[in-house]
Structure formats: structure tokens, C-alpha cells
Design an enzyme around this catalytic site. Structure first.
Site, PDB file in Angstrom:
ATOM      1  N   PRO A 153      36.637  42.394  32.118  1.00  0.00           N
ATOM      2  CA  PRO A 153      37.547  43.377  31.308  1.00  0.00           C
ATOM      3  C   PRO A 153      38.463  44.057  32.401  1.00  0.00           C
ATOM      4  CG  PRO A 153      35.445  44.448  31.790  1.00  0.00           C
ATOM      5  CD  PRO A 153      35.583  43.360  32.679  1.00  0.00           C
ATOM      6  N   GLU A 154      39.682  43.706  31.942  1.00  0.00           N
ATOM      7  CA  GLU A 154      40.828  44.344  32.328  1.00  0.00           C
ATOM      8  C   GLU A 154      41.384  45.315  31.340  1.00  0.00           C
ATOM      9  OE1 GLU A 154      43.917  41.687  33.388  1.00  0.00           O
ATOM     10  OE2 GLU A 154      42.214  39.894  33.600  1.00  0.00           O
TER      11      GLU A 154
END
Length: 271
Positions: free
Chosen positions: A2-3
Site C-alpha cells: 500500500p501507498e
DNA sequence: ATACCGACCTGTCAGC
DNA sequence: TGCTGACAGGTCGGTA
């Protein structure tokens, strides 16, 4: 996994579902533990607290807890971490490392196959909370943004991934924003003009805002707090498209390794 | 101070 | 079918 957009989606989803609930009991499993604080101490501090608010800073998910001098609970999802709100009766997925039983009977579960995720307790200093390592990409001014890269002798790709400069940018959105402004990832950060950096900032913000609106990018196993996938991966123009034709000019997208990461760009569109 | 590189883990997929 | 190696969205610590 995840960013910024994915973490934002998860944090918002968890906030909507558990805000105001109290933590009835805590189970922390697995070894070696992905915990900065010892598991027994963490369980003791979390038990009985009310969750006042859940939000994102950089790639970190911050839980504000009630009580005098209460620390904040910080969750980092690493590459494969998930934070799920589930019915207690729902089967517990493989690689579940933490379960917080809530007073409504539902459970907040932290699942992470690769164990790159981290759980931590953060003391508030002067009543101010967790700040994160760098600047927030969505709200940084043009002035601040351009000064971050001034004189920096590293590639723009490596600089974008450096969490001490901007926090929240990861491999997908670095590649995607550089493609959208026509800048090659190998360019030296300190050699870019103020005008190029201003356009890069806008592209980064637009691409991340768009991704948030689409629920994030589900490349392998990313899902939100309800286990639902995002759709932004359908909008990727270069990321993981090595060898495929550029959507603008048809040239074959190149894949190289830069700063130790797979890096994708169009050799024609990006100078 | 700054930057690169390997390590940390498990799962998946392509190729043989 | 089954094995092997490459690769995966992130961060950290050691080294240069």
C-alpha cells in the site's frame, strides 16, 4: 502493497466502522512479532481504550485513543498488510497477527503474509501526535516541494521514494506521476527546473487523488477494510507494463531497476 | 550527512 | 506435475 491512496482508503474505511468503539480484548500472535512495543505491553495498553479517530499520515495508519496521556496506536501495512473489520464469526485468515475484539462484537484484524508490516505505540509529545517522517504530498506547497529536491544528487525516482522528503509516495505512484509529466525516472533530482518540479507536484497530487477516488490500486492482494478491491490498477499507464506499448505513442515501455526497485517508463515520452 | 545494497518474509508465476 | 528462480506496492541497518 500500500501507498498513500491505499492507506488512505483503509484508514477512512476503518474510521467509519470502528470510530467510537471500545477495545474489549486484544490478541497478538505470531513470532517473530511485527511489534515495536512488546506484545504483552501493547495488549495491556490497548485493552479498554475507546477508538476516537482513525486517519492516515504518510503510509501510517494512526489510531487516536481515549484516556489521559493515551499513546497513539500506529499501524504500517508494509507490502502485504491488511486491516480488516470482520464479524467475530468470520473465519480468521492465514497470517493474522493481531485481533482487537470490539464491544460491538466485531473484530479489527491485522493480516500480513510477508510480515513487513509494523504495529507500534507512539507517545504524544507536548500533546501533539504522530507527525510522520516527511512532508505530506497532498498538501505540500510548490515552494516546499521544489526546495526538497534542490541540490540533491540522486535520481528523481529515488528522491520520490525517500520517505524523509515526501511520505506516502511508493513505487506505483512515483512511476505513474513521472510518466504523466514526461520526466525520466533516471534524471537527477537536483537538475530539474522549478517548472518541471511544479508540474510533477501537480501530477503526483492528481494521480493520488484520482486513485483515492477509485479505492486505490489492487495489484496483488490489496483490499480495503471490508476486503473490497480498488480499481486504480486499471488506470496504470506504465507501472507493471514493461514490454507493452505506450498508451500515448506506442513505443515499448521499458523496465529497469533503479534504487533497487522495478521502474517503468516510456523511452519516447519521458526525457 | 547522504546514498546504495542486501536483508527481512511468503506467495505467485513463468520457464524448464 | 514439480522444481527453481525471479519478482512483488516497504523499510531498516550496515557500509561506502
Amino acid at each position: 502493497m500500500p501507498e498513500l491512496p491505499e492507506v488512505e482508503t483503509v484508514a477512512n474505511g476503518v474510521n467509519q466502522r470502528v470510530r467510537g468503539e471500545r477495545i474489549e480484548s486484544v490478541w497478538l500472535g505470531s513470532k517473530p512479532e511485527p511489534f515495536k512495543t512488546g506484545p504483552s505491553e501493547m495488549a495491556k495498553i490497548l485493552t479498554g481504550r475507546r477508538i476516537e479517530r482513525v486517519y492516515r499520515i504518510g503510509k501510517h495508519i494512526v489510531f487516536d485513543l481515549d484516556g489521559n496521556d493515551a499513546p497513539q496506536w500506529i499501524v504500517h501495512l508494509g507490502m502485504t498488510g491488511r486491516l480488516l473489520v470482520s464479524a467475530a464469526s468470520a473465519s480468521v485468515p492465514l497470517h493474522t497477527h493481531a485481533i482487537l475484539k470490539l464491544t460491538t462484537g466485531r473484530e479489527l484484524r491485522f493480516v500480513d503474509p510477508r510480515r513487513f508490516g509494523r504495529l507500534a505505540l507512539q507517545k504524544r509529545v507536548n500533546s501533539s501526535g504522530f507527525q510522520g517522517p516527511g512532508h505530506e504530498p497532498l498538501t505540500i506547497s510548490i515552494e516546499q516541494f521544489t526546495s526538497l529536491f534542490r541540490g540533491r544528487k540522486t535520481t528523481i525516482k529515488a528522491a520520490l521514494l525517500n520517505q524523509k522528503l515526501l511520505h506516502g509516495v511508493g513505487n506505483i505512484y512515483a512511476d505513474e506521476s513521472l510518466f504523466r509529466v514526461g520526466i525520466r525516472p533516471t534524471r537527477m533530482a537536483g537538475r530539474l527546473t522549478r517548472e518541471q518540479l511544479a508540474r510533477l507536484r501537480s501530477a503526483l497530487q492528481e494521480v493520488m487523488q484520482h486513485a483515492i477516488a477509485m479505492g486505490g490500486s489492487s495489484v496483488s492482494d490489496y483490499v480495503d477494510a471490508d476486503g473490497v478491491k480498488g480499481y486504480f490498477q486499471l488506470e496504470h499507464r506504465v507501472y507493471m507494463r514493461g514490454g507493452q506499448p505506450c498508451l500515448v505513442c506506442g513505443t515499448s515501455i521499458r523496465r529497469i531497476v533503479l534504487a533497487g526497485r522495478g521502474t517503468h517508463f516510456c523511452p519516447m515520452c519521458q526525457k
